[in-house]
Design a protein around this motif. Sequence first.
Motif, PDB file in Angstrom:
ATOM      1  N   GLY A   1       0.793  -1.219   0.000  1.00 28.43           N
ATOM      2  CA  GLY A   1       0.000   0.000   0.000  1.00 28.43           C
ATOM      3  C   GLY A   1       0.821   1.262   0.000  1.00 28.43           C
ATOM      4  O   GLY A   1       2.045   1.250   0.085  1.00 28.43           O
ATOM      5  N   ASP A   2       0.106   2.359  -0.094  1.00 27.37           N
ATOM      6  CA  ASP A   2       0.669   3.673  -0.280  1.00 27.37           C
ATOM      7  C   ASP A   2       1.386   4.154   0.984  1.00 27.37           C
ATOM      8  O   ASP A   2       0.796   4.187   2.065  1.00 27.37           O
ATOM      9  CB  ASP A   2      -0.507   4.613  -0.624  1.00 27.37           C
ATOM     10  N   GLY A   3       2.659   4.530   0.832  1.00 32.75           N
ATOM     11  CA  GLY A   3       3.429   5.022   1.967  1.00 32.75           C
ATOM     12  C   GLY A   3       2.820   6.267   2.590  1.00 32.75           C
ATOM     13  O   GLY A   3       2.929   6.486   3.799  1.00 32.75           O
ATOM     14  N   LEU A   4       2.178   7.080   1.754  1.00 32.79           N
ATOM     15  CA  LEU A   4       1.561   8.303   2.277  1.00 32.79           C
ATOM     16  C   LEU A   4       0.407   7.970   3.221  1.00 32.79           C
ATOM     17  O   LEU A   4       0.199   8.638   4.233  1.00 32.79           O
ATOM     18  CB  LEU A   4       1.066   9.182   1.124  1.00 32.79           C
ATOM     19  N   GLU A   5      -0.337   6.890   2.896  1.00 35.29           N
ATOM     20  CA  GLU A   5      -1.393   6.428   3.803  1.00 35.29           C
ATOM     21  C   GLU A   5      -0.803   6.013   5.140  1.00 35.29           C
ATOM     22  O   GLU A   5      -1.403   6.228   6.198  1.00 35.29           O
ATOM     23  CB  GLU A   5      -2.157   5.244   3.179  1.00 35.29           C
ATOM     24  N   ARG A   6       0.387   5.405   5.079  1.00 36.24           N
ATOM     25  CA  ARG A   6       1.048   4.967   6.316  1.00 36.24           C
ATOM     26  C   ARG A   6       1.406   6.161   7.185  1.00 36.24           C
ATOM     27  O   ARG A   6       1.326   6.098   8.412  1.00 36.24           O
ATOM     28  CB  ARG A   6       2.318   4.163   5.994  1.00 36.24           C
ATOM     29  N   VAL A   7       1.848   7.240   6.545  1.00 39.27           N
ATOM     30  CA  VAL A   7       2.167   8.451   7.316  1.00 39.27           C
ATOM     31  C   VAL A   7       0.916   8.915   8.049  1.00 39.27           C
ATOM     32  O   VAL A   7       0.943   9.217   9.249  1.00 39.27           O
ATOM     33  CB  VAL A   7       2.679   9.577   6.386  1.00 39.27           C
TER      34      VAL A   7
ATOM     35  N   VAL B   1       6.699  16.203  -0.346  1.00 34.51           N
ATOM     36  CA  VAL B   1       5.895  17.343   0.104  1.00 34.51           C
ATOM     37  C   VAL B   1       4.596  16.848   0.738  1.00 34.51           C
ATOM     38  O   VAL B   1       4.205  17.293   1.812  1.00 34.51           O
ATOM     39  CB  VAL B   1       5.599  18.297  -1.071  1.00 34.51           C
ATOM     40  N   LEU B   2       3.935  15.883   0.086  1.00 32.70           N
ATOM     41  CA  LEU B   2       2.687  15.347   0.636  1.00 32.70           C
ATOM     42  C   LEU B   2       2.938  14.704   1.990  1.00 32.70           C
ATOM     43  O   LEU B   2       2.177  14.905   2.937  1.00 32.70           O
ATOM     44  CB  LEU B   2       2.080  14.316  -0.323  1.00 32.70           C
ATOM     45  N   ALA B   3       4.025  13.923   2.089  1.00 31.24           N
ATOM     46  CA  ALA B   3       4.329  13.248   3.358  1.00 31.24           C
ATOM     47  C   ALA B   3       4.562  14.270   4.465  1.00 31.24           C
ATOM     48  O   ALA B   3       4.078  14.117   5.593  1.00 31.24           O
ATOM     49  CB  ALA B   3       5.556  12.343   3.194  1.00 31.24           C
ATOM     50  N   LEU B   4       5.277  15.341   4.145  1.00 23.87           N
ATOM     51  CA  LEU B   4       5.555  16.371   5.161  1.00 23.87           C
ATOM     52  C   LEU B   4       4.265  17.081   5.548  1.00 23.87           C
ATOM     53  O   LEU B   4       4.009  17.330   6.731  1.00 23.87           O
ATOM     54  CB  LEU B   4       6.581  17.370   4.629  1.00 23.87           C
ATOM     55  N   ASP B   5       3.440  17.389   4.554  1.00 24.67           N
ATOM     56  CA  ASP B   5       2.172  18.063   4.857  1.00 24.67           C
ATOM     57  C   ASP B   5       1.227  17.155   5.641  1.00 24.67           C
ATOM     58  O   ASP B   5       0.358  17.627   6.364  1.00 24.67           O
ATOM     59  CB  ASP B   5       1.503  18.565   3.572  1.00 24.67           C
TER      60      ASP B   5
ATOM     61  N   THR C   1       7.800  22.702   4.484  1.00 30.17           N
ATOM     62  CA  THR C   1       7.249  22.842   3.143  1.00 30.17           C
ATOM     63  C   THR C   1       6.718  24.266   2.957  1.00 30.17           C
ATOM     64  O   THR C   1       6.461  24.984   3.921  1.00 30.17           O
ATOM     65  CB  THR C   1       6.088  21.855   2.882  1.00 30.17           C
ATOM     66  N   HIS C   2       6.549  24.642   1.693  1.00 26.33           N
ATOM     67  CA  HIS C   2       5.993  25.964   1.401  1.00 26.33           C
ATOM     68  C   HIS C   2       4.651  26.139   2.115  1.00 26.33           C
ATOM     69  O   HIS C   2       4.368  27.178   2.703  1.00 26.33           O
ATOM     70  CB  HIS C   2       5.808  26.120  -0.115  1.00 26.33           C
TER      71      HIS C   2
ATOM     72  N   VAL D   1      10.600  21.366  -2.500  1.00 27.27           N
ATOM     73  CA  VAL D   1       9.974  20.995  -1.224  1.00 27.27           C
ATOM     74  C   VAL D   1       9.722  22.212  -0.342  1.00 27.27           C
ATOM     75  O   VAL D   1       8.598  22.476   0.076  1.00 27.27           O
ATOM     76  CB  VAL D   1      10.854  19.960  -0.473  1.00 27.27           C
ATOM     77  N   GLY D   2      10.776  22.955  -0.038  1.00 24.94           N
ATOM     78  CA  GLY D   2      10.614  24.093   0.878  1.00 24.94           C
ATOM     79  C   GLY D   2      11.964  24.651   1.309  1.00 24.94           C
ATOM     80  O   GLY D   2      12.894  24.711   0.511  1.00 24.94           O
ATOM     81  N   TYR D   3      12.030  25.038   2.587  1.00 21.65           N
ATOM     82  CA  TYR D   3      13.240  25.656   3.107  1.00 21.65           C
ATOM     83  C   TYR D   3      13.629  25.018   4.438  1.00 21.65           C
ATOM     84  O   TYR D   3      12.799  24.441   5.126  1.00 21.65           O
ATOM     85  CB  TYR D   3      13.029  27.153   3.328  1.00 21.65           C
TER      86      TYR D   3
END
Length: 232
Positions: A62-68, A92-96, A178-179, A225-227
């Motif tokens: 499964g999706d790693g982002l779902e795991r986050v 970026v999605l994982a951080l958000d 992230t931004h 990603v960001g700063y």
Amino acid sequence: VSTTLPLILVIEDEAPIRKYLRVTLQTHGYRVEEASTGLEGLRVTRSAKPDVVLLDLGLPDGDGLERVKELRAESSVPIIVVSARGREEDKVLALDLGADDYLSKPFGTSELLARIRVVLRHSAALSGATPDPAFEVETLKIDFQSHMVWLAGAEVHLSPNEYALLVALARHAGKVMTHRQLLHEVWGGTASAQPHYLRVYMAGLRKKLEADPARPHFLLTEPGVGYRLRMS
Ligand code: CA
């Protein structure tokens, strides 16, 4: 092994990488638990209560982002996501979604250890009673009470927006922001659609704080990603 050593949970399906991480982390004074799937990772997070989770985003189940999202829903454990290079949108999605930082494969040992030290330091600070009254790295100093900023001993005059942006980065020093996180932290929900604010105020900050604004030393860009504000 002393139980006071921080426990790192490695969620990674590739056995050679798990082994490398185990050996490296144990050599540097950490305890290590391993999981090879996202589901097992969730189980071990519940049972072993790790101090940091290293989460590979490319897992078979499964999706790693779902795991986050799942991990974050039930635990405040710092999560460092590991992803293949070039998958900026995943980072970026994982951080958000609540991950604390990321590493791109392949990564070096010193980079790995630095990321872990930063998230451990931040979780220790969060569990403490009062936030730091000041931030200092090399020649840059910020006093959060007086709102004053110094560079090599000389006071630097920042606009309110520049100062707010600098404080948001300093409160998370060493970690990528992230931004979207920065826009939200500095300007609140309403400004989220105005990413150019960030570029404008970042350019202003760099002009005032960097010896060479085109090659920033303190205010680092994480491409796509960001700063990140340098911590040491
Ligand atoms: Ca993988």
